[in-house]
Scaffold this active site. Structure first.
Site, PDB file in Angstrom:
ATOM      1  N   CYS A 113       0.807  -1.223   0.000  1.00 15.50           N
ATOM      2  CA  CYS A 113       0.000   0.000   0.000  1.00 15.50           C
ATOM      3  C   CYS A 113       0.842   1.276   0.000  1.00 15.50           C
ATOM      4  O   CYS A 113       0.337   2.353  -0.301  1.00 15.50           O
ATOM      5  CB  CYS A 113      -0.963   0.010   1.183  1.00 15.50           C
ATOM      6  N   HIS A 249      -3.342   7.387   2.318  1.00 10.83           N
ATOM      7  CA  HIS A 249      -3.714   6.070   1.807  1.00 10.83           C
ATOM      8  C   HIS A 249      -5.111   5.752   2.319  1.00 10.83           C
ATOM      9  O   HIS A 249      -5.446   6.042   3.472  1.00 10.83           O
ATOM     10  CB  HIS A 249      -2.703   5.020   2.289  1.00 10.83           C
ATOM     11  N   ASN A 279      -9.980  -0.067  -0.312  1.00  9.13           N
ATOM     12  CA  ASN A 279      -8.526   0.045  -0.263  1.00  9.13           C
ATOM     13  C   ASN A 279      -7.955  -0.510  -1.573  1.00  9.13           C
ATOM     14  O   ASN A 279      -7.988  -1.718  -1.793  1.00  9.13           O
ATOM     15  CB  ASN A 279      -7.999  -0.730   0.949  1.00  9.13           C
TER      16      ASN A 279
HETATM   17  N1  COA Z   1     -18.656  -8.311   8.936  1.00  6.67           N
HETATM   18  C1  COA Z   1     -19.149  -8.531  10.176  1.00  6.67           C
HETATM   19  N2  COA Z   1     -18.381  -8.841  11.230  1.00  6.67           N
HETATM   20  C2  COA Z   1     -17.063  -8.929  11.012  1.00  6.67           C
HETATM   21  C3  COA Z   1     -16.475  -8.707   9.756  1.00  6.67           C
HETATM   22  C4  COA Z   1     -17.346  -8.397   8.696  1.00  6.67           C
HETATM   23  N3  COA Z   1     -16.897  -8.155   7.450  1.00  6.67           N
HETATM   24  N4  COA Z   1     -15.140  -8.866   9.843  1.00  6.67           N
HETATM   25  C5  COA Z   1     -14.884  -9.161  11.130  1.00  6.67           C
HETATM   26  N5  COA Z   1     -16.035  -9.202  11.821  1.00  6.67           N
HETATM   27  C6  COA Z   1     -16.220  -9.492  13.257  1.00  6.67           C
HETATM   28  C7  COA Z   1     -15.069 -10.256  13.854  1.00  6.67           C
HETATM   29  O1  COA Z   1     -15.220 -11.645  13.610  1.00  6.67           O
HETATM   30  C8  COA Z   1     -15.201  -9.906  15.311  1.00  6.67           C
HETATM   31  O2  COA Z   1     -16.207 -10.706  15.873  1.00  6.67           O
HETATM   32  P1  COA Z   1     -16.072 -11.266  17.385  1.00  6.67           P
HETATM   33  O3  COA Z   1     -15.982 -10.049  18.240  1.00  6.67           O
HETATM   34  O4  COA Z   1     -17.300 -12.050  17.542  1.00  6.67           O
HETATM   35  O5  COA Z   1     -14.794 -12.062  17.372  1.00  6.67           O
HETATM   36  C9  COA Z   1     -15.709  -8.464  15.287  1.00  6.67           C
HETATM   37  O6  COA Z   1     -16.239  -8.264  13.969  1.00  6.67           O
HETATM   38  C10 COA Z   1     -14.648  -7.432  15.564  1.00  6.67           C
HETATM   39  O7  COA Z   1     -13.494  -7.753  14.795  1.00  6.67           O
HETATM   40  P2  COA Z   1     -12.220  -6.839  14.814  1.00  6.67           P
HETATM   41  O8  COA Z   1     -11.222  -7.432  13.875  1.00  6.67           O
HETATM   42  O9  COA Z   1     -11.803  -6.584  16.220  1.00  6.67           O
HETATM   43  O10 COA Z   1     -12.835  -5.500  14.214  1.00  6.67           O
HETATM   44  P3  COA Z   1     -12.155  -4.104  13.995  1.00  6.67           P
HETATM   45  O11 COA Z   1     -12.918  -3.049  14.637  1.00  6.67           O
HETATM   46  O12 COA Z   1     -10.654  -4.163  14.270  1.00  6.67           O
HETATM   47  O13 COA Z   1     -12.323  -3.914  12.424  1.00  6.67           O
HETATM   48  C11 COA Z   1     -10.993  -4.067  10.454  1.00  6.67           C
HETATM   49  C12 COA Z   1     -11.744  -4.821  11.533  1.00  6.67           C
HETATM   50  C13 COA Z   1     -10.355  -5.076   9.520  1.00  6.67           C
HETATM   51  C14 COA Z   1     -12.000  -3.219   9.704  1.00  6.67           C
HETATM   52  C15 COA Z   1      -9.929  -3.161  11.110  1.00  6.67           C
HETATM   53  O14 COA Z   1      -9.171  -3.901  12.031  1.00  6.67           O
HETATM   54  C16 COA Z   1      -8.994  -2.552  10.098  1.00  6.67           C
HETATM   55  O15 COA Z   1      -9.390  -1.744   9.289  1.00  6.67           O
HETATM   56  N6  COA Z   1      -7.695  -2.897  10.179  1.00  6.67           N
HETATM   57  C17 COA Z   1      -6.697  -2.367   9.323  1.00  6.67           C
HETATM   58  C18 COA Z   1      -6.833  -3.017   8.003  1.00  6.67           C
HETATM   59  C19 COA Z   1      -6.011  -2.355   6.981  1.00  6.67           C
HETATM   60  O16 COA Z   1      -6.135  -1.198   6.808  1.00  6.67           O
HETATM   61  N7  COA Z   1      -5.204  -3.136   6.303  1.00  6.67           N
HETATM   62  C20 COA Z   1      -4.434  -2.707   5.235  1.00  6.67           C
HETATM   63  C21 COA Z   1      -3.361  -1.824   5.721  1.00  6.67           C
HETATM   64  S1  COA Z   1      -2.764  -0.965   4.349  1.00  6.67           S
END
Ligand code: COA
Length: 322
Positions: A113, A249, A279
């Site tokens: 990214c 980004h 993204n």
């Molecule tokens: N729909 C519904 N629920 C979902 C889900 C989806 N698409 N994806 C994950 N969940 C659930 C998980 O299973 C978890 O459930 P649980 O509490 O029962 O275990 C819950 O949602 C919370 O998951 P978590 O991973 O803690 O959520 P979050 O608030 O961290 O959001 C992301 C997840 C991926 C959106 C976030 O972590 C993120 O944006 N991370 C950075 C990703 C990124 O930018 N990557 C590229 C870098 S360039």
């Protein structure tokens, strides 16, 4: 003193759109969850046979037109991508052929990214040292090809697209500074484990797709991007208020808002495309720039801070006068 100045921008998105409601039919997720946690409502996806180079070509043609340059005036081609069309030739060489450019250096940069920020930083060095004077810098991805469409924790995040700029030697700034970093210790938090040298057995076992510990990546991204903002301002003796535009980004609206808060910037001064693009990895920053240039928000002479964070981990910033 010679600077490298952006003289034209271009962008291209595949026609096919995948909405959050479409995703609700594919995995256990909801439009509400995706919007609330990421800010994304839809993304564009390349159809079968539509490649990274196809997207890069369209974005490049638009950037050349905006710069008033023809392909034969380009003396360096750099493509930032994690999803090249094929193992080799590089996507930059494939793009060169499409555009009818012959003889100049052409290469890909792989910094996930942060790829476009890396590419812009490298191109700047070529221009400043007199090794190139009219560079095509592209960020292009078909991330959808390395997404596991059964994994709800990653498949809702990514999209395809391409953005490009023409960067030319100029007496006027131009790129002011570029700050590039990486730390390979974090490989296990964000990766596609399979590949050429590790062999295709791993790919067959599911290793061809993105694996991410989203929560940990999120925390690292917020703190690291905060640090890169400080580093960039400090290196140039600037105050937060000197920045006219933040072009971040586009990974997650919550990460973008955290960086904007750090800069004390109002949301009107932050270019946000994540809602419509998802993204798009190396394409996200040049796509956002192109959008803000074309809709008249970003104007000549304004100061822009671009920043990115991605797999590696890699991270970086480019400060420039548009
Ligand atoms: N729909 C519904 N629920 C979902 C889900 C989806 N698409 N994806 C994950 N969940 C659930 C998980 O299973 C978890 O459930 P649980 O509490 O029962 O275990 C819950 O949602 C919370 O998951 P978590 O991973 O803690 O959520 P979050 O608030 O961290 O959001 C992301 C997840 C991926 C959106 C976030 O972590 C993120 O944006 N991370 C950075 C990703 C990124 O930018 N990557 C590229 C870098 S360039």
């Amino acid at each position: 003193m010679t600077y490298a100045r952006i003289t034209g921008t271009g962008g291209h998105l595949p026609d096919k759109v995948l909405t959050n409601h479409d995703l609700e039919r594919m995995v256990d997720t909801s439009d509400d969850w995706i919007r609330e946690r990421t800010g994304i409502s839809k993304r564009h996806i390349a159809v079968d046979g539509e490649t990274t180079c196809d997207l890069a070509e369209q974005a490049s043609r638009r950037a050349l037109e905006a710069a008033g340059r023809t392909a034969d005036e380009i003396d360096l081609v750099i493509v930032a991508t994690t999803t090249p069309d094929q193992i080799f030739p590089s996507t930059a060489c494939l793009l060169q052929q499409r555009l009818g450019i012959h003889g100049c250096a052409a290469f890909d940069i792989q910094a996930v990214c942060t790829g476009f920020v890396y590419a812009l930083g490298v191109a700047d060095k070529f221009v400043r040292t007199g090794s190139a004077s009219c560079v095509l810098v592209v960020g292009a991805e078909t991330l959808s090809r390395i997404v596991d469409w059964t994994d709800r924790s990653t498949c809702v995040l990514f999209g395809d697209g391409a953005g490009a700029v023409v960067l030319e030697a100029s007496e006027e700034p131009g790129i002011i500074s570029a700050h590039l970093h990486a730390d390979g210790d974090y490989e296990s938090l964000l990766r596609v484990p399979g590949g050429v040298s590790k062999g295709y057995d791993l790919v067959q076992e599911g290793g061809a797709y993105m694996e991410m510990k989203g929560n940990e990546v999120f925390k690292m991204a917020v703190t690291t991007l905060g640090r890169i903002v400080d580093e960039t301002l400090e290196a140039n003796g600037l105050e937060k208020s000197d920045i006219d535009w933040l072009i971040p980004h586009q990974a997650n609206i919550r990460i973008i808002n955290a960086t904007a808060r750090k800069l004390r910037m109002s949301t009107e001064r932050v270019v946000v495309t994540v809602g419509e693009h998802g993204n798009t990895s190396a394409a996200s920053v040049p796509l956002a720039l192109d959008q803000a240039v074309r809709d008249g928000r970003v104007k000549r002479g304004e100061t822009i801070l671009m920043e990115a964070f991605g797999g590696g981990f890699t991270w970086g910033s480019v400060l420039l006068k548009y």
